[in-house]
Each structure stands twice: as structure tokens, then as C-alpha cells.
Design a protein around this motif. Structure first.
Motif, PDB file in Angstrom:
ATOM      1  N   ARG A 132       0.820  -1.234   0.006  1.00 45.52           N
ATOM      2  CA  ARG A 132       0.105   0.246   0.046  1.00 45.52           C
ATOM      3  C   ARG A 132       0.890   1.436   0.188  1.00 45.52           C
ATOM      4  O   ARG A 132       1.914   1.305   0.884  1.00 45.52           O
ATOM      5  N   PRO A 133       0.677   2.170  -0.978  1.00 46.04           N
ATOM      6  CA  PRO A 133       1.551   3.441  -0.983  1.00 46.04           C
ATOM      7  C   PRO A 133       1.455   4.186   0.191  1.00 46.04           C
ATOM      8  O   PRO A 133       0.016   4.009   0.794  1.00 46.04           O
ATOM      9  N   GLU A 148      -3.233   4.415  -5.462  1.00 48.01           N
ATOM     10  CA  GLU A 148      -2.939   2.720  -5.202  1.00 48.01           C
ATOM     11  C   GLU A 148      -2.936   2.307  -6.586  1.00 48.01           C
ATOM     12  O   GLU A 148      -2.178   1.261  -6.865  1.00 48.01           O
ATOM     13  N   GLU A 149      -3.780   2.680  -7.336  1.00 51.90           N
ATOM     14  CA  GLU A 149      -3.857   2.135  -8.762  1.00 51.90           C
ATOM     15  C   GLU A 149      -2.581   2.376  -9.653  1.00 51.90           C
ATOM     16  O   GLU A 149      -2.036   1.521 -10.131  1.00 51.90           O
ATOM     17  N   ASN A 174      -5.809  -8.366  -9.800  1.00 54.44           N
ATOM     18  CA  ASN A 174      -6.892  -7.648  -9.339  1.00 54.44           C
ATOM     19  C   ASN A 174      -6.676  -6.891  -8.119  1.00 54.44           C
ATOM     20  O   ASN A 174      -6.229  -7.456  -7.085  1.00 54.44           O
ATOM     21  N   LEU A 175      -6.671  -5.740  -8.145  1.00 53.26           N
ATOM     22  CA  LEU A 175      -5.915  -4.676  -6.908  1.00 53.26           C
ATOM     23  C   LEU A 175      -7.087  -4.856  -5.732  1.00 53.26           C
ATOM     24  O   LEU A 175      -7.008  -4.776  -4.734  1.00 53.26           O
ATOM     25  N   ARG A 179      -6.345  -5.331  -1.788  1.00 55.98           N
ATOM     26  CA  ARG A 179      -6.609  -4.184  -0.855  1.00 55.98           C
ATOM     27  C   ARG A 179      -7.382  -5.032   0.147  1.00 55.98           C
ATOM     28  O   ARG A 179      -7.121  -4.457   1.543  1.00 55.98           O
ATOM     29  N   GLN A 180      -7.910  -6.359   0.148  1.00 55.48           N
ATOM     30  CA  GLN A 180      -8.372  -6.974   1.118  1.00 55.48           C
ATOM     31  C   GLN A 180      -7.089  -7.280   2.168  1.00 55.48           C
ATOM     32  O   GLN A 180      -7.289  -7.535   3.285  1.00 55.48           O
TER      33      GLN A 180
END
Length: 607
Positions: A132-133, A148-149, A174-175, A179-180
Motif C-alpha cells: 500500500r503506497p 494505489e492504482e 486484481n487490485l 486491498r483486502q
């Protein structure tokens, strides 16, 4: 008027589907339909998720389409968490099909069954996982998602720029699913990394170990799950391998369905699938070990006495209960508070937070698909609270469950990290949905070159006139012989359905009926040492002590049918996977498949 063209029922159905899709706001009205013979067709649908960029969209194949009734009041899209894998080119698929027909299978040596984690993940290379940035509270939600993308696209470009598609394994594109994972790691006090004992290095990304123990400063517990599917000596060897290479790990052995290794198994039941009823979850092997590991990690900062008392109650219930059925069990068991977390993975959370907040320890369960994360939670709770399935991607967003008032479990969707693993091994490990494999024959060949499938299943070569004569086998021959033995025929021409037979063999391997176990480096030379190791004897005794007692569990057996199961129009002869047990074993693997054939007593018409 011109004469009307014939209009079939299938065309009419397709027309109505297109009309519904147009009403739901999709761009071109093309509905994704499943095809059990050729896999899912590529979908040209609106990019409702933010994980696809222009650079990789045309290379991505989206799996596990979910039925959609339109976006909900909060804009929730059920297909946001679909599996996104790199697409195989048509030329590559045809090349592998040709090789499956022509390449003669040769048995590999025991040394080639040894897997070194350095060869799979190459620690220190670009084979990392997306982080995660950095962000701040001044950023809006849209700014955070856009950042994030961009970071995720840079991560994909770096990996695809360093390795060719032929070398890379399947991994998640799949981003939304990543994220989960970020959310689970942020909210966890202890992280459980769950692996399958048959191939634990496949499910153990070193980059995640370095991130959790280094950057986050959290304790990482490695769970070697499904230990009933491997010989005890191999389990102990893998345990010492991880202790030696990763000293900060806490290692726990676990299985949701322990089995007494001294109890002889009925070989005629190897092609049956059993549905367990009664108090099957309460006899899980490993909850007490996990409790001791958490007590050592928390060091008295959290009161875990309630957890210990629950384990004692479960053991007493499994010992004295009569296993009268699921209904009675549900009524008698204490309520479990379930919190479904869907869009919360999108919400920003603080970079730092309080550990063991309010005296509750949060345990996050992460790992690859089909390693048994949901089954582990069911085993800890003592009954089924999480639905499980053999289909990768069944758990689409994380959920939290209060095991006791002071212990909270968090179930994360299965995530596939980038590696250099052969894709055939990923298919056998259940990482890629078997129902949607475009070319399953090379995976069957990979399996048959490591265990004698044709001998174990009493297969007769399709071109053999004399059963006693030896003939060279290829992957296609094995699939055709299995289709002939099981009676799998195509609908129109009544030819042997080799695609269905290949899927059937892959499911036998996934379920542990055809047991393919990989070894740590040097295991072949030290096999005798591991078999006489004191911990091996302790594990055998422990499995026998918690193994099933005959009258405590009812098993309902039905004949195994193996086709491909998919959403939509599918072959309904397939295994029903919606609520199936993810890792239910039915046969005890031997220490040597060639020395002890679990199928030896099967007659010609029994398999």
C-alpha cells in the motif's frame, strides 16, 4: 416480406440476456457465459474495478463470474473481486495440447520432488507483492484509490518487464483483492500464514514474511495445514526446514479432519466423496498448539483463558457427544458474532494503531486459495461458520469472527503471489479453477510423471490389444483410458470425453486421493532419519488420539463425479462445489505410493 430465419431457443435466451445486460448499464451488452469445454470466454464489460490499466487489460482473463442483479444502493459490484490471471495465448494452448498427445511420460526421480523455496520465489528479486503506497489523512478517497492504482500498475509493469509470460506463474492481477490483504494486515495483531503440507513452499512467499516480521513488526505463525494428507515424517521434515530458514516463525501443525493412521482405510471408498455430519469440526488437530503460540506471542497482555476453556469444552463434547446431527449442534453451540467487511477495505486506516485494543487479540488468516483458511476457522470455532469450497476465489472479501470475547479471527480471501512455479503444479494445488482450465492435459502429465497414475487406477492403454503388454503413455492416453473406465462420453458422437476425464483426475489430486507430496531439499538422503525422529512418533500418537471415533460422526458417501463446474450453463454432472468441504480427505496416503497401492483391491468396475 422476406422469409424469417429459424430462431432457436438458445438464440432467444441469448437475446433476453443481452437485453438484461443493457439495462444494467454494461457497455456492449455481451454477457459472460461459461463453457465447460473451452473455459470462460473473455468478457468485454465495463471496468467497474480500478485494478485494470490499459497496459494489461488485453492480457487478463477474468474468472468466477458472479450473478449480478445490478449495482446495490452503495454501488457494490459482486464481480469486483473476481480472479484476474494472465491470459494464455491460443498458440500456447494448442502447443501444449499437441505435446500432451505426443510426449511420452517418463517417471521422475525422488530428487526432483524436492522443492527449494529459493528457486520458486527468488528472494530479493522483483517477485514481490504490491504494498500500500504512503498516504495521509488530507487525501480524499478518490485520490487514495488513484494513487494505489498507479502504484499497482508500476508493480505489474516491473514484474512483466523482468520475466516472460512463460516463466511467470499465475498470480493475482486484481487490485481489489490485494486491498483486502492490506486491510487484514493492518487490523491484525497476529498473522497466520496457512499453507498446504503437500507443497508448503508453494504457499509461503518470503516477501510476505519479511514484510510482516520486519516492516509491520508483527508475529507470523506458519500453519502447516492438512497434515493428515502427508506422511508424518514428511510433516516433521518440513517443520524443521522452515525453522532453519525462517527463525522468527511460530510453526503450528493443523488439520480440520484428523484421522487415525492406525485405522485401515477401505480402498473401495477412494472414489467416494464423503459429507461429514455431526461433530466433525470439534476434533480438529492443532487448536491447542495455536493457543500456545498465541500465548507466547501476547506474553500475558491478553487474557486467553476463555479460549483455553472453549478448547476444553470442545474436546469434552467430541468425546462424550453422540453426533446426532448438525441441527442439534447448531442449537447447542454458543453464538459466534460475524462481522462482514466489504467496502471497509477501501477506507483509510491509521498507519499506526494500538495493539490488543480493548483486550482483544485479532488474528488474521492469510494464504493462497485452497489451503484451508475457512476450514481452519471452522475447526477453531468447533462448527461450520464459514462456507468452504474447492473453487479458488470462493471467499471474496474478508470477514471477522469472535472466537471468544477476547479472540477475533479474520478470514482473508486467497491471494496468489507471483513466483516462477510451473503452472501445472499451480493447477494441481487448486490455485487455478479446474473448471476453467483451457488445457488440463499437461497438468495430468505433470502428475502422472511423479506418481504412477495408470498403475494406481488400473488403467488400460487405449491402443493396447494385449493387457499384459507394456505401452508408452502420454498425458492424452491417460485421460482417454480414464474416460473409458469411467464411461465419460461426449454427447453427440459418444467419443471418450478426455476433457472431463482430465478434470476428474485433477480433482482426485486436489482432494488428496491421488496424493502428490513434495519434499524439502535433502529429504531423500535423510528419509530414514526423519522416519525415526522422535517428533514423528509423537505426531503419529497425537493423530491417533484425536482421530475420529466411529459412532461420533456420520459419513454419507456418494459416487464421485468429476466434470467441470462453472457459473451459468454448465455440465451438471460435476461435483457440487458451492458448500463442499474444501479439504475433506477420504484415503490415508502411504509413505510410498509404489510400495502400497491404495487402489489394489478395486475391481475393474469399481473405479
Amino acid at each position: 416480406m422476406p422469409r424469417k430465419k429459424p430462431f432457436s431457443v438458445k438464440q432467444k435466451k441469448k437475446q433476453l440476456q443481452d437485453k438484461r445486460e443493457r439495462k444494467r448499464g454494461l457497455q456492449d451488452g455481451l454477457r459472460s457465459s461459461s463453457n465447460s469445454r473451452s473455459g470462460s470466454r473473455e468478457r468485454r464489460e465495463e471496468q467497474t474495478d480500478t485494478s485494470d490499466g490499459e497496459s494489461v487489460t488485453h492480457h487478463i482473463r477474468r474468472l468466477n463470474q458472479q450473478p449480478s442483479q445490478g449495482l446495490g444502493p452503495r454501488g457494490y459490484d459482486p464481480n469486483r473481486y473476481r480472479l484476474h490471471f494472465e491470459r494464455d495465448s491460443r498458440e500456447e494452448v494448442e502447443r501444449r495440447k499437441k505435446a500432451a498427445r505426443e510426449q511420452v511420460l517418463q517417471p521422475v526421480s525422488a530428487e526432483l520432488l524436492e522443492l527449494d523455496i529459493g528457486e520458486v520465489y527468488q528472494p530479493g528479486s522483483v517477485l514481490d507483492f504490491p504494498r500500500r503506497p504512503p498516504w495521509s489523512y488530507e487525501m480524499s478517497k478518490e485520490q487514495l484509490m488513484s494513487q494505489e492504482e498507479r502504484s499497482f500498475q508500476e508493480y505489474l509493469a516491473k514484474i512483466h518487464g523482468a520475466y516472460t509470460s512463460e516463466k511467470l506463474s499465475y498470480f493475482e492481477h486484481n487490485l481489489e483483492t490485494w486491498r483486502q490483504l492490506w486491510r487484514v494486515l493492518e487490523m491484525s495483531d497476529i498473522v497466520l500464514l496457512i499453507t498446504d503440507i503437500r507443497h508448503p513452499v508453494v504457499n509461503f512467499p518470503p516477501a510476505l514474511y519479511e514484510y510482516v516480521t520486519g516492516e509491520l513488526g508483527l508475529a507470523l505463525v506458519l500453519v502447516l495445514n492438512k497434515v493428515d494428507l502427508a506422511p508424518p515424517a514428511l510433516v516433521v521434515a518440513w517443520k524443521h526446514y522452515f525453522h532453519q530458514h525462517y527463525p522468527q516463525l511460530h510453526i503450528v501443525l493443523f488439520t480440520s479432519f484428523p484421522r487415525d493412521p492406525q485405522t485401515p482405510q477401505d480402498p473401495s471408498s477412494v472414489l467416494k466423496k464423503s459429507r461429514r455430519r455431526g461433530r466433525g469440526w470439534t476434533r480438529a488437530l492443532g487448536p491447542e498448539q495455536l493457543l500456545r503460540a498465541c500465548e507466547a506471542i501476547t506474553a500475558g497482555k491478553v487474557d486467553l483463558n476463555s479460549w483455553r476453556e472453549k478448547i476444553a469444552r470442545d474436546v469434552a463434547g467430541a468425546t462424550w457427544g453422540n453426533g446426532s446431527g448438525e441441527e442439534e449442534e447448531e442449537e447447542d453451540g454458543p453464538a459466534v458474532l460475524v462481522e462482514q467487511q466489504t467496502d471497509s477495505a477501501m477506507e483509510p486506516t491509521g498507519p499506526t494503531r494500538e495493539r490488543y485494543k480493548d483486550g482483544v487479540v485479532t488474528i488474521g488468516c492469510v494464504g493462497f486459495p485452497n489451503v484451508g483458511k475457512s476450514s481452519l476457522i471452522n475447526g477453531l470455532v468447533g462448527r461450520k461458520v464459514v462456507s468452504v469450497s474447492r473453487t479458488p476465489g470462493h471467499t471474496r472479501y474478508f470477514q471477522t469472527y469472535f472466537l471468544t470475547p477476547s479472540v477475533k479471527l479474520c478470514d482473508c480471501p486467497g491471494l496468489i503471489f507471483p513466483s516462477l512455479l510451473p503452472r501445472q503444479l499451480q493447477v494441481l494445488a487448486g490455485i487455478y479453477p479446474i473448471a476453467q482450465i483451457q488445457e488440463p492435459y499437461t497438468a495430468v502429465g505433470y502428475l502422472a510423471s511423479r506418481i504412477p497414475v495408470q498403475v494406481l487406477l488400473h488403467l488400460r492403454h487405449p491402443e493396447a490389444k494385449d493387457p499384459s503388454a507394456e505401452h508408452p503413455w502420454c498425458a492424452w492416453d491417460i485421460c482417454e483410458a480414464w474416460a473409458e473406465k469411467r464411461g465419460y462420453k461426449t454427447a453427440k458422437a459418444a467419443r471418450n470425453d478426455v476433457y472431463r476425464a482430465a478434470n476428474s483426475l485433477l480433482r482426485l489430486a486436489l482432494d488428496g486421493r491421488l496424493s502428490l507430496c513434495f519434499h524439502p531439499p535433502g529429504y531423500s538422503e535423510q528419509k530414514g532419519t526423519w522416519e525415526s525422529h522422535p517428533e514423528t512418533t509423537e505426531l503419529v500418537v497425537l493423530q491417533g488420539r484425536v482421530g475420529p471415533a466411529g459412532d461420533e460422526e456420520e459419513e454419507e458417501e456418494e459416487e464421485l463425479s468429476s466434470s467441470c463446474e462453472e457459473e451459468g450453463e454448465e455440465d451438471r454432472d460435476a461435483d457440487e462445489e458451492g458448500e463442499g468441504d474444501e479439504d475433506t480427505p477420504t484415503s490415508a496416503p502411504g509413505s510410498s505410493l509404489a510400495a502400497r497401492n491404495p487402489y489394489a483391491l478395486l475391481g475393474e468396475d469399481e473405479c
